[in-house]
Design a protein around this motif. Structure first.
Motif, PDB file in Angstrom:
ATOM      1  N   LYS A  32      46.476   9.536 132.131  1.00  0.00           N
ATOM      2  CA  LYS A  32      46.673   9.321 133.565  1.00  0.00           C
ATOM      3  C   LYS A  32      47.433   8.044 133.881  1.00  0.00           C
ATOM      4  N   ALA A  33      47.458   7.121 132.953  1.00  0.00           N
ATOM      5  CA  ALA A  33      48.086   5.815 133.149  1.00  0.00           C
ATOM      6  C   ALA A  33      48.277   5.204 131.765  1.00  0.00           C
ATOM      7  N   PRO A  34      48.975   4.075 131.670  1.00  0.00           N
ATOM      8  CA  PRO A  34      49.123   3.448 130.356  1.00  0.00           C
ATOM      9  C   PRO A  34      47.753   3.085 129.767  1.00  0.00           C
ATOM     10  N   SER A  35      47.659   3.203 128.457  1.00  0.00           N
ATOM     11  CA  SER A  35      46.429   2.783 127.780  1.00  0.00           C
ATOM     12  C   SER A  35      46.405   1.259 127.704  1.00  0.00           C
ATOM     13  N   PRO A  36      45.245   0.671 127.448  1.00  0.00           N
ATOM     14  CA  PRO A  36      45.202  -0.782 127.299  1.00  0.00           C
ATOM     15  C   PRO A  36      46.146  -1.303 126.210  1.00  0.00           C
ATOM     16  N   MET A  37      46.279  -0.589 125.102  1.00  0.00           N
ATOM     17  CA  MET A  37      47.180  -1.036 124.039  1.00  0.00           C
ATOM     18  C   MET A  37      48.644  -0.930 124.488  1.00  0.00           C
ATOM     19  N   GLU A  38      48.967   0.094 125.258  1.00  0.00           N
ATOM     20  CA  GLU A  38      50.317   0.180 125.808  1.00  0.00           C
ATOM     21  C   GLU A  38      50.581  -0.989 126.751  1.00  0.00           C
ATOM     22  N   MET A  39      49.564  -1.373 127.503  1.00  0.00           N
ATOM     23  CA  MET A  39      49.714  -2.509 128.416  1.00  0.00           C
ATOM     24  C   MET A  39      49.981  -3.805 127.648  1.00  0.00           C
ATOM     25  N   VAL A  40      49.375  -3.952 126.464  1.00  0.00           N
ATOM     26  CA  VAL A  40      49.637  -5.130 125.635  1.00  0.00           C
ATOM     27  C   VAL A  40      51.116  -5.167 125.245  1.00  0.00           C
ATOM     28  N   LEU A  41      51.655  -4.019 124.832  1.00  0.00           N
ATOM     29  CA  LEU A  41      53.077  -3.972 124.473  1.00  0.00           C
ATOM     30  C   LEU A  41      53.970  -4.270 125.672  1.00  0.00           C
ATOM     31  N   LEU A  42      53.659  -3.653 126.801  1.00  0.00           N
ATOM     32  CA  LEU A  42      54.463  -3.886 128.003  1.00  0.00           C
ATOM     33  C   LEU A  42      54.370  -5.343 128.446  1.00  0.00           C
ATOM     34  N   SER A  43      53.197  -5.938 128.317  1.00  0.00           N
ATOM     35  CA  SER A  43      53.030  -7.349 128.675  1.00  0.00           C
ATOM     36  C   SER A  43      53.846  -8.252 127.760  1.00  0.00           C
ATOM     37  N   THR A  44      53.865  -7.927 126.483  1.00  0.00           N
ATOM     38  CA  THR A  44      54.642  -8.721 125.531  1.00  0.00           C
ATOM     39  C   THR A  44      56.123  -8.669 125.878  1.00  0.00           C
ATOM     40  N   ALA A  45      56.631  -7.473 126.114  1.00  0.00           N
ATOM     41  CA  ALA A  45      58.054  -7.311 126.422  1.00  0.00           C
ATOM     42  C   ALA A  45      58.416  -7.923 127.766  1.00  0.00           C
ATOM     43  N   SER A  77      42.960   2.355 110.564  1.00  0.00           N
ATOM     44  CA  SER A  77      41.517   2.445 110.758  1.00  0.00           C
ATOM     45  C   SER A  77      41.089   1.611 111.965  1.00  0.00           C
ATOM     46  N   VAL A  78      39.875   1.866 112.406  1.00  0.00           N
ATOM     47  CA  VAL A  78      39.314   1.150 113.553  1.00  0.00           C
ATOM     48  C   VAL A  78      38.899  -0.246 113.110  1.00  0.00           C
ATOM     49  N   PRO A  79      39.216  -1.287 113.818  1.00  0.00           N
ATOM     50  CA  PRO A  79      39.987  -1.278 115.067  1.00  0.00           C
ATOM     51  C   PRO A  79      41.477  -1.096 114.780  1.00  0.00           C
ATOM     52  N   ALA A  80      42.113  -0.219 115.523  1.00  0.00           N
ATOM     53  CA  ALA A  80      43.521   0.111 115.315  1.00  0.00           C
ATOM     54  C   ALA A  80      44.409  -0.931 115.997  1.00  0.00           C
ATOM     55  N   VAL A  81      44.347  -2.142 115.449  1.00  0.00           N
ATOM     56  CA  VAL A  81      45.121  -3.256 116.005  1.00  0.00           C
ATOM     57  C   VAL A  81      46.601  -3.073 115.686  1.00  0.00           C
ATOM     58  N   PHE A  82      47.441  -3.778 116.422  1.00  0.00           N
ATOM     59  CA  PHE A  82      48.856  -3.795 116.083  1.00  0.00           C
ATOM     60  C   PHE A  82      49.035  -4.593 114.805  1.00  0.00           C
ATOM     61  N   THR A  83      49.853  -4.076 113.914  1.00  0.00           N
ATOM     62  CA  THR A  83      50.185  -4.803 112.695  1.00  0.00           C
ATOM     63  C   THR A  83      51.609  -5.326 112.744  1.00  0.00           C
ATOM     64  N   ALA A  84      52.459  -4.682 113.534  1.00  0.00           N
ATOM     65  CA  ALA A  84      53.846  -5.118 113.695  1.00  0.00           C
ATOM     66  C   ALA A  84      54.359  -4.678 115.058  1.00  0.00           C
ATOM     67  N   ILE A  85      55.129  -5.554 115.680  1.00  0.00           N
ATOM     68  CA  ILE A  85      55.778  -5.253 116.960  1.00  0.00           C
ATOM     69  C   ILE A  85      57.218  -5.724 116.854  1.00  0.00           C
ATOM     70  N   HIS A  86      58.138  -4.850 117.242  1.00  0.00           N
ATOM     71  CA  HIS A  86      59.551  -5.227 117.277  1.00  0.00           C
ATOM     72  C   HIS A  86      60.060  -5.084 118.705  1.00  0.00           C
ATOM     73  N   LEU A  87      60.707  -6.140 119.195  1.00  0.00           N
ATOM     74  CA  LEU A  87      61.300  -6.137 120.537  1.00  0.00           C
ATOM     75  C   LEU A  87      62.811  -6.180 120.380  1.00  0.00           C
ATOM     76  N   HIS A  88      63.484  -5.166 120.914  1.00  0.00           N
ATOM     77  CA  HIS A  88      64.951  -5.116 120.870  1.00  0.00           C
ATOM     78  C   HIS A  88      65.469  -5.272 122.296  1.00  0.00           C
ATOM     79  N   PHE A  89      66.136  -6.396 122.548  1.00  0.00           N
ATOM     80  CA  PHE A  89      66.667  -6.718 123.870  1.00  0.00           C
ATOM     81  C   PHE A  89      68.057  -6.131 124.029  1.00  0.00           C
TER      82      PHE A  89
END
Length: 134
Positions: A32-45, A77-89
């Motif tokens: 129905k809306a972004p998940s909390p983990m998606e919000m973390v990515l959007l906040s980072t970008a 596995s749980v907790p399914a934390v981010f292990t890598a994030i790539h930002l392409h501007f």
């Protein structure tokens, strides 16, 4: 800084920021809306984008667009934390200097973006960029 999150039923939540703005989040795989983990990515970008645009404008670059494509990997596995994030501007504008964009992205990553720097203590964060004339 303060805020609150209120459960709205199912796994949907309404977050209200200290400034009074609201955002809906969905813990049910983002149905129905972004998940909390998606919000973390959007906040980072978005945090890093604020820096990049601000730095480029202060350098008097004629920026008229800035997008960030985000790719992330999570633990299996749980907790399914981010292990890598790539930002392409993808920065666009008239005669925007590539060296200015490189510097802006680097400054954001290393000095200014609170979200990215905070996450960088436990997540591998990388950046790239391209400049488009418009």
């Amino acid at each position: 800084m303060q805020g609150k999150v209120r459960w709205c039923g199912d796994l949907t939540f309404l977050g209200t920021s200290d400034s009074g703005h609201q955002v809906v989040m969905d813990g049910n795989s983002g149905g129905k809306a972004p998940s909390p983990m998606e919000m973390v990515l959007l906040s980072t970008a978005s945090c890093s984008s604020v820096d990049v645009v601000n730095i480029l404008e202060k350098a008097r670059q004629a920026v008229n667009g800035c997008e960030v494509e985000i790719k992330a990997q999570r633990a299996d596995s749980v907790p399914a934390v981010f292990t890598a994030i790539h930002l392409h501007f993808i920065v666009s504008g008239a005669n925007v200097g590539e060296s200015h964009v490189e510097r802006a992205v680097k400054l954001s990553a290393e000095k200014y973006c609170s979200v990215s720097i905070m996450l960088g203590h436990s997540v591998e964060i990388s950046h790239s960029y391209e400049v488009k004339s418009s």
